[in-house]
Design a protein around this motif. Structure first.
Motif, PDB file in Angstrom:
ATOM      1  N   ALA A  33       0.837  -1.204   0.000  1.00 45.52           N
ATOM      2  CA  ALA A  33       0.000   0.000   0.000  1.00 45.52           C
ATOM      3  C   ALA A  33       0.874   1.256   0.000  1.00 45.52           C
ATOM      4  CB  ALA A  33      -0.930   0.000   1.212  1.00 45.52           C
ATOM      5  N   LEU A  34       1.930   1.239   0.804  1.00 40.95           N
ATOM      6  CA  LEU A  34       2.839   2.386   0.825  1.00 40.95           C
ATOM      7  C   LEU A  34       3.543   2.556  -0.516  1.00 40.95           C
ATOM      8  CD1 LEU A  34       4.471   2.095   4.365  1.00 40.95           C
ATOM      9  CD2 LEU A  34       2.916   3.871   3.556  1.00 40.95           C
ATOM     10  N   ALA A  35       3.930   1.458  -1.124  1.00 35.81           N
ATOM     11  CA  ALA A  35       4.570   1.523  -2.440  1.00 35.81           C
ATOM     12  C   ALA A  35       3.614   2.108  -3.473  1.00 35.81           C
ATOM     13  CB  ALA A  35       5.043   0.137  -2.864  1.00 35.81           C
ATOM     14  N   GLN A  36       2.357   1.740  -3.396  1.00 33.99           N
ATOM     15  CA  GLN A  36       1.347   2.280  -4.313  1.00 33.99           C
ATOM     16  C   GLN A  36       1.192   3.782  -4.111  1.00 33.99           C
ATOM     17  OE1 GLN A  36      -0.240   0.683  -6.723  1.00 33.99           O
ATOM     18  NE2 GLN A  36      -1.407   2.472  -7.330  1.00 33.99           N
ATOM     19  N   LYS A  37       1.124   4.213  -2.855  1.00 30.83           N
ATOM     20  CA  LYS A  37       0.998   5.647  -2.569  1.00 30.83           C
ATOM     21  C   LYS A  37       2.222   6.401  -3.063  1.00 30.83           C
ATOM     22  CE  LYS A  37      -2.028   5.338   1.458  1.00 30.83           C
ATOM     23  NZ  LYS A  37      -2.151   5.556   2.913  1.00 30.83           N
ATOM     24  N   ASN A  38       3.410   5.833  -2.839  1.00 28.93           N
ATOM     25  CA  ASN A  38       4.633   6.474  -3.312  1.00 28.93           C
ATOM     26  C   ASN A  38       4.656   6.575  -4.828  1.00 28.93           C
ATOM     27  OD1 ASN A  38       5.706   6.932  -0.803  1.00 28.93           O
ATOM     28  ND2 ASN A  38       6.913   5.056  -0.750  1.00 28.93           N
ATOM     29  N   SER A  39       4.185   5.540  -5.487  1.00 26.82           N
ATOM     30  CA  SER A  39       4.129   5.537  -6.947  1.00 26.82           C
ATOM     31  C   SER A  39       3.198   6.633  -7.457  1.00 26.82           C
ATOM     32  CB  SER A  39       3.666   4.169  -7.439  1.00 26.82           C
ATOM     33  OG  SER A  39       3.535   4.159  -8.831  1.00 26.82           O
ATOM     34  N   GLU A  40       2.045   6.752  -6.837  1.00 29.76           N
ATOM     35  CA  GLU A  40       1.097   7.795  -7.233  1.00 29.76           C
ATOM     36  C   GLU A  40       1.676   9.183  -6.973  1.00 29.76           C
ATOM     37  OE1 GLU A  40      -2.519   6.921  -5.137  1.00 29.76           O
ATOM     38  OE2 GLU A  40      -2.784   5.015  -6.167  1.00 29.76           O
ATOM     39  N   ALA A  41       2.315   9.360  -5.824  1.00 37.84           N
ATOM     40  CA  ALA A  41       2.922  10.654  -5.508  1.00 37.84           C
ATOM     41  C   ALA A  41       4.034  10.984  -6.498  1.00 37.84           C
ATOM     42  CB  ALA A  41       3.467  10.641  -4.081  1.00 37.84           C
ATOM     43  N   THR A  42       4.802   9.988  -6.893  1.00 37.94           N
ATOM     44  CA  THR A  42       5.872  10.202  -7.863  1.00 37.94           C
ATOM     45  C   THR A  42       5.303  10.622  -9.210  1.00 37.94           C
ATOM     46  OG1 THR A  42       7.255   8.573  -6.742  1.00 37.94           O
ATOM     47  CG2 THR A  42       7.838   9.096  -9.002  1.00 37.94           C
ATOM     48  N   ARG A  43       4.198   9.989  -9.634  1.00 35.52           N
ATOM     49  CA  ARG A  43       3.564  10.372 -10.896  1.00 35.52           C
ATOM     50  C   ARG A  43       3.063  11.819 -10.840  1.00 35.52           C
ATOM     51  NH1 ARG A  43      -0.433   6.399 -10.925  1.00 35.52           N
ATOM     52  NH2 ARG A  43       0.779   4.650 -10.260  1.00 35.52           N
ATOM     53  N   VAL A  44       2.465  12.203  -9.716  1.00 37.36           N
ATOM     54  CA  VAL A  44       1.960  13.572  -9.565  1.00 37.36           C
ATOM     55  C   VAL A  44       3.121  14.565  -9.617  1.00 37.36           C
ATOM     56  CG1 VAL A  44       0.887  15.168  -7.921  1.00 37.36           C
ATOM     57  CG2 VAL A  44      -0.130  12.932  -8.325  1.00 37.36           C
ATOM     58  N   LEU A  45       4.199  14.247  -8.912  1.00 35.44           N
ATOM     59  CA  LEU A  45       5.359  15.137  -8.914  1.00 35.44           C
ATOM     60  C   LEU A  45       5.990  15.247 -10.303  1.00 35.44           C
ATOM     61  CD1 LEU A  45       7.062  14.181  -5.531  1.00 35.44           C
ATOM     62  CD2 LEU A  45       5.863  16.312  -6.087  1.00 35.44           C
ATOM     63  N   ALA A  46       6.033  14.149 -11.030  1.00 32.12           N
ATOM     64  CA  ALA A  46       6.589  14.176 -12.384  1.00 32.12           C
ATOM     65  C   ALA A  46       5.739  15.060 -13.297  1.00 32.12           C
ATOM     66  CB  ALA A  46       6.687  12.763 -12.941  1.00 32.12           C
ATOM     67  N   ALA A  47       4.435  14.966 -13.151  1.00 31.80           N
ATOM     68  CA  ALA A  47       3.541  15.809 -13.956  1.00 31.80           C
ATOM     69  C   ALA A  47       3.727  17.279 -13.600  1.00 31.80           C
ATOM     70  CB  ALA A  47       2.091  15.386 -13.747  1.00 31.80           C
ATOM     71  N   GLN A  48       3.842  17.565 -12.313  1.00 34.03           N
ATOM     72  CA  GLN A  48       4.063  18.948 -11.882  1.00 34.03           C
ATOM     73  C   GLN A  48       5.407  19.462 -12.378  1.00 34.03           C
ATOM     74  OE1 GLN A  48       3.552  18.803  -7.622  1.00 34.03           O
ATOM     75  NE2 GLN A  48       1.357  19.108  -7.743  1.00 34.03           N
ATOM     76  N   GLN A  49       6.409  18.607 -12.388  1.00 27.71           N
ATOM     77  CA  GLN A  49       7.724  19.003 -12.875  1.00 27.71           C
ATOM     78  C   GLN A  49       7.651  19.385 -14.355  1.00 27.71           C
ATOM     79  OE1 GLN A  49      10.766  16.034 -12.488  1.00 27.71           O
ATOM     80  NE2 GLN A  49      12.321  17.297 -13.439  1.00 27.71           N
ATOM     81  N   GLU A  50       6.934  18.594 -15.143  1.00 24.85           N
ATOM     82  CA  GLU A  50       6.782  18.911 -16.562  1.00 24.85           C
ATOM     83  C   GLU A  50       6.101  20.259 -16.758  1.00 24.85           C
ATOM     84  OE1 GLU A  50       5.006  15.830 -18.952  1.00 24.85           O
ATOM     85  OE2 GLU A  50       6.186  14.274 -17.947  1.00 24.85           O
ATOM     86  N   ILE A  51       5.060  20.515 -15.980  1.00 25.81           N
ATOM     87  CA  ILE A  51       4.340  21.788 -16.079  1.00 25.81           C
ATOM     88  C   ILE A  51       5.274  22.939 -15.718  1.00 25.81           C
ATOM     89  CG2 ILE A  51       2.491  23.172 -15.035  1.00 25.81           C
ATOM     90  CD1 ILE A  51       0.915  20.501 -14.762  1.00 25.81           C
TER      91      ILE A  51
END
Length: 105
Positions: A43-61
């Motif tokens: 569950a923690l790995a899933q949350k970290n994965s989702e947070a990483t995807r959000v951060l990557a999207a924000q970085q692109e923006i």
């Protein structure tokens, strides 16, 4: 012996069954207790994965916005350079005009 034999109402056999069940439960406890940390870790790995995807999207923006800001700053700098050149040209022309006026007087 009295516990194993039990009493006349069958309490001894009940106790033996309860002890056997307790032993069985203790045997399966490590397996079930390992399952809990594994599921928590997943569950923690899933949350970290989702947070990483959000951060990557924000970085692109942010990178796109930074690129646009740099373009605007370069355009402003170019305009300032042109304005400075115009001011310098006007100042030179003004001095030349004054020099030629004084020479003609």
């Amino acid at each position: 012996m009295r516990i194993c034999r039990g009493t006349s109402d069958g309490e001894g056999t009940n106790l033996i069954r309860r002890l056997e069940k307790l032993e069985d439960d203790l045997k399966t406890y490590p397996e079930s207790s390992q399952g809990a940390p594994i599921s928590e870790t997943a569950a923690l790995a899933q949350k970290n994965s989702e947070a990483t995807r959000v951060l990557a999207a924000q970085q692109e923006i942010l990178e796109k916005e930074l690129g646009e800001i740099q373009k605007v700053l370069l355009a402003m700098q170019d305009q300032q350079r042109k304005q400075l050149e115009l001011i310098l040209t006007s100042a030179k022309n003004g001095k030349m005009f004054e020099s030629s006026k004084q020479a003609s007087d």
